[in-house]
Design a protein around this motif. Structure first.
Motif, mmCIF file in Angstrom:
data_model
loop_
_atom_site.group_PDB
_atom_site.id
_atom_site.type_symbol
_atom_site.label_atom_id
_atom_site.label_comp_id
_atom_site.label_asym_id
_atom_site.label_seq_id
_atom_site.Cartn_x
_atom_site.Cartn_y
_atom_site.Cartn_z
ATOM 1 N N GLY A 150 15.169 -22.555 -26.091
ATOM 2 C CA GLY A 150 15.567 -23.809 -25.478
ATOM 3 C C GLY A 150 16.433 -23.594 -24.254
ATOM 4 N N ALA A 151 16.539 -24.604 -23.437
ATOM 5 C CA ALA A 151 17.353 -24.496 -22.227
ATOM 6 C C ALA A 151 18.820 -24.274 -22.557
ATOM 7 C CB ALA A 151 17.197 -25.762 -21.378
ATOM 8 N N GLU A 152 19.237 -24.713 -23.744
ATOM 9 C CA GLU A 152 20.651 -24.603 -24.112
ATOM 10 C C GLU A 152 21.050 -23.204 -24.557
ATOM 11 O OE1 GLU A 152 18.375 -25.781 -27.798
ATOM 12 O OE2 GLU A 152 18.354 -26.330 -25.671
ATOM 13 N N ARG A 153 20.077 -22.286 -24.770
ATOM 14 C CA ARG A 153 20.424 -20.921 -25.161
ATOM 15 C C ARG A 153 19.674 -19.874 -24.326
ATOM 16 N NH1 ARG A 153 18.844 -19.710 -30.329
ATOM 17 N NH2 ARG A 153 17.703 -21.655 -30.633
ATOM 18 N N THR A 154 19.230 -20.276 -23.161
ATOM 19 C CA THR A 154 18.579 -19.356 -22.225
ATOM 20 C C THR A 154 19.462 -19.214 -21.000
ATOM 21 O OG1 THR A 154 16.374 -20.009 -22.962
ATOM 22 C CG2 THR A 154 16.523 -18.958 -20.811
ATOM 23 N N MET A 155 19.629 -17.992 -20.513
ATOM 24 C CA MET A 155 20.445 -17.808 -19.313
ATOM 25 C C MET A 155 19.787 -16.828 -18.342
ATOM 26 S SD MET A 155 23.658 -15.470 -20.739
ATOM 27 C CE MET A 155 23.940 -16.299 -22.295
ATOM 28 N N PHE A 156 19.985 -17.104 -17.076
ATOM 29 C CA PHE A 156 19.462 -16.224 -16.035
ATOM 30 C C PHE A 156 20.256 -14.925 -16.001
ATOM 31 C CE2 PHE A 156 20.215 -14.722 -11.623
ATOM 32 C CZ PHE A 156 18.959 -14.204 -11.376
ATOM 33 N N ILE B 284 20.818 -23.058 -17.591
ATOM 34 C CA ILE B 284 20.177 -21.743 -17.486
ATOM 35 C C ILE B 284 20.797 -20.897 -16.381
ATOM 36 C CG2 ILE B 284 18.001 -20.582 -16.889
ATOM 37 C CD1 ILE B 284 16.569 -22.959 -18.308
ATOM 38 N N MET B 285 21.156 -21.541 -15.281
ATOM 39 C CA MET B 285 21.646 -20.797 -14.124
ATOM 40 C C MET B 285 23.164 -20.600 -14.101
ATOM 41 S SD MET B 285 18.888 -19.904 -12.721
ATOM 42 C CE MET B 285 19.604 -19.073 -11.286
ATOM 43 N N GLY B 286 23.854 -20.945 -15.186
ATOM 44 C CA GLY B 286 25.281 -20.679 -15.168
ATOM 45 C C GLY B 286 26.074 -21.197 -16.353
ATOM 46 N N GLN C 225 14.212 -12.029 -5.053
ATOM 47 C CA GLN C 225 12.938 -12.258 -5.733
ATOM 48 C C GLN C 225 13.148 -12.607 -7.207
ATOM 49 O OE1 GLN C 225 11.169 -8.422 -4.394
ATOM 50 N NE2 GLN C 225 9.348 -9.631 -3.942
ATOM 51 N N VAL C 226 14.061 -11.908 -7.842
ATOM 52 C CA VAL C 226 14.342 -12.161 -9.257
ATOM 53 C C VAL C 226 14.906 -13.569 -9.446
ATOM 54 C CG1 VAL C 226 15.797 -11.495 -11.203
ATOM 55 C CG2 VAL C 226 14.663 -9.741 -9.847
ATOM 56 N N LYS C 227 15.863 -13.928 -8.614
ATOM 57 C CA LYS C 227 16.442 -15.263 -8.709
ATOM 58 C C LYS C 227 15.389 -16.327 -8.427
ATOM 59 C CE LYS C 227 19.858 -18.378 -6.736
ATOM 60 N NZ LYS C 227 20.731 -18.666 -5.564
ATOM 61 N N GLY C 228 14.589 -16.112 -7.370
ATOM 62 C CA GLY C 228 13.561 -17.081 -7.000
ATOM 63 C C GLY C 228 12.508 -17.247 -8.073
ATOM 64 N N LEU C 229 12.173 -16.167 -8.745
ATOM 65 C CA LEU C 229 11.191 -16.208 -9.827
ATOM 66 C C LEU C 229 11.636 -17.186 -10.908
ATOM 67 C CD1 LEU C 229 8.654 -14.822 -11.200
ATOM 68 C CD2 LEU C 229 10.314 -13.276 -12.261
ATOM 69 N N VAL C 230 12.897 -17.096 -11.292
ATOM 70 C CA VAL C 230 13.413 -17.949 -12.366
ATOM 71 C C VAL C 230 13.659 -19.373 -11.879
ATOM 72 C CG1 VAL C 230 15.321 -18.305 -13.987
ATOM 73 C CG2 VAL C 230 14.401 -16.001 -13.617
ATOM 74 N N THR C 231 14.277 -19.526 -10.721
ATOM 75 C CA THR C 231 14.584 -20.878 -10.247
ATOM 76 C C THR C 231 13.318 -21.695 -9.986
ATOM 77 O OG1 THR C 231 14.827 -20.033 -7.975
ATOM 78 C CG2 THR C 231 16.841 -20.277 -9.294
ATOM 79 N N LYS C 232 12.282 -21.053 -9.486
ATOM 80 C CA LYS C 232 11.019 -21.758 -9.280
ATOM 81 C C LYS C 232 10.389 -22.136 -10.616
ATOM 82 C CE LYS C 232 6.567 -21.566 -6.896
ATOM 83 N NZ LYS C 232 5.676 -20.773 -6.003
ATOM 84 N N LYS D 20 26.958 -12.651 -2.488
ATOM 85 C CA LYS D 20 27.142 -13.628 -1.424
ATOM 86 C C LYS D 20 25.814 -14.035 -0.803
ATOM 87 C CE LYS D 20 29.688 -14.383 2.887
ATOM 88 N NZ LYS D 20 30.650 -13.788 3.868
ATOM 89 N N LYS D 21 24.953 -13.070 -0.527
ATOM 90 C CA LYS D 21 23.663 -13.339 0.107
ATOM 91 C C LYS D 21 22.809 -14.275 -0.732
ATOM 92 C CE LYS D 21 19.495 -10.996 1.784
ATOM 93 N NZ LYS D 21 18.828 -9.674 1.969
ATOM 94 N N ASN D 22 22.903 -14.146 -2.034
ATOM 95 C CA ASN D 22 22.055 -14.944 -2.921
ATOM 96 C C ASN D 22 22.767 -16.169 -3.479
ATOM 97 O OD1 ASN D 22 19.353 -13.416 -3.345
ATOM 98 N ND2 ASN D 22 20.915 -11.820 -3.381
#
Length: 255
Positions: free
Chosen positions: A203-209, A244-246, A224-231, A21-23
């Motif tokens: 590729g973006a089509e086969r990479t996931m967070f 990538i994010m879902g 921090q982990v989420k921010g690292l990837v999203t940035k 929830k926090k993230n």
């Protein structure tokens, strides 16, 4: 959807939902940590009781003589999406290629089950041979195969990841990086070459967070982990970021 391993039953119950929830995470895939069927049953029970757990990657001994009956039993649970073995802990660098393990893997497609590949870089040669044998099986490499970031090793890992990435049935999770760097002094810049290579290879089509929570807590936190990837992916097209994010996880695990 994000990868979220169980790491002790009480700890999981008290903190996982709060962390999600926090993230601002809408759901997770719970991935096995202990190599027992009890762990698999525990995760499936959690998924039944908590709607934010969208799927489970469990453990079963894929080398077992009765593995087909075990897979058939678990196939009736809609929350069971796939399996993982902690291959990184096996002394045999060719564990994945042993006949009894290959037999178990050969049965997964029948049940539409995925397989998470958890290895260290020195095991990637066997991973390449492994995925070649099952072109129709859905695989995902966990934690970008745990490159030895702290020691600055890159080239050998990069070469093999590129080769593995040529196989379109193989995905890769952007996760587990801060724990392979120095726990106390890692920087985003230090991790960028590894994320860049992963994105290039799959590729973006086969990479996931993936979060690698709660293991990531030894070197940082979920935010921090989420921010690292999203940035890192912020300069990509919005549809690539969404994959990538879902979206890729939803497709891969049939969530």
């Amino acid at each position: 959807m994000k990868a979220c391993p169980s790491f002790g039953k009480i700890f999981f119950r008290k903190t996982c939902k709060k962390c999600i929830k926090k993230n601002q995470i809408d759901g997770c895939v719970a991935v096995q940590a202990d190599q027992t069927l009890e762990e698999t049953d525990f995760l499936l029970d959690l998924a039944k009781k908590n709607s934010f757990i969208k799927g489970v990657v469990g453990w079963a001994d894929l080398r077992a003589d009765n593995i087909d009956s075990i897979l058939e039993k678990y196939s009736s649970d809609k929350n069971l999406k796939g399996w993982r073995h902690v291959v990184q802990g096996e002394a045999d660098p060719n564990f994945l290629l042993r006949p009894n393990f290959l037999r178990g893997i050969s049965l997964l497609e029948k049940y539409n089950h995925t397989y998470d590949i958890l290895v260290f870089p020195h095991q990637l040669e066997s991973v390449l041979e492994f995925v070649k044998r099952f072109p129709n099986q859905k695989f995902v490499i966990d934690h970008i195969a745990k490159p030895y970031i702290k020691d600055g090793f890159y080239e050998g890992w990069a070469v093999l990841m590129k080769e593995i990435g040529k196989h379109e049935n193989v995905y890769c999770k952007l996760s587990g990086m801060i724990t392979e760097a120095d726990y106390n002094t890692w920087t985003a810049e230090q991790l960028h070459p590894y994320m860049s290579l992963t994105l290039e290879a799959f590729g973006a089509e086969r990479t996931m967070f993936g979060s690698d929570w709660p293991v990531c807590l030894v070197a940082g936190n979920y935010g921090q982990v989420k921010g690292l990837v999203t940035k890192f992916i912020s300069t990509l097209a919005s549809q690539d970021q969404d994959m990538i994010m879902g979206k890729n996880a939803k497709e891969f695990y049939s969530l």
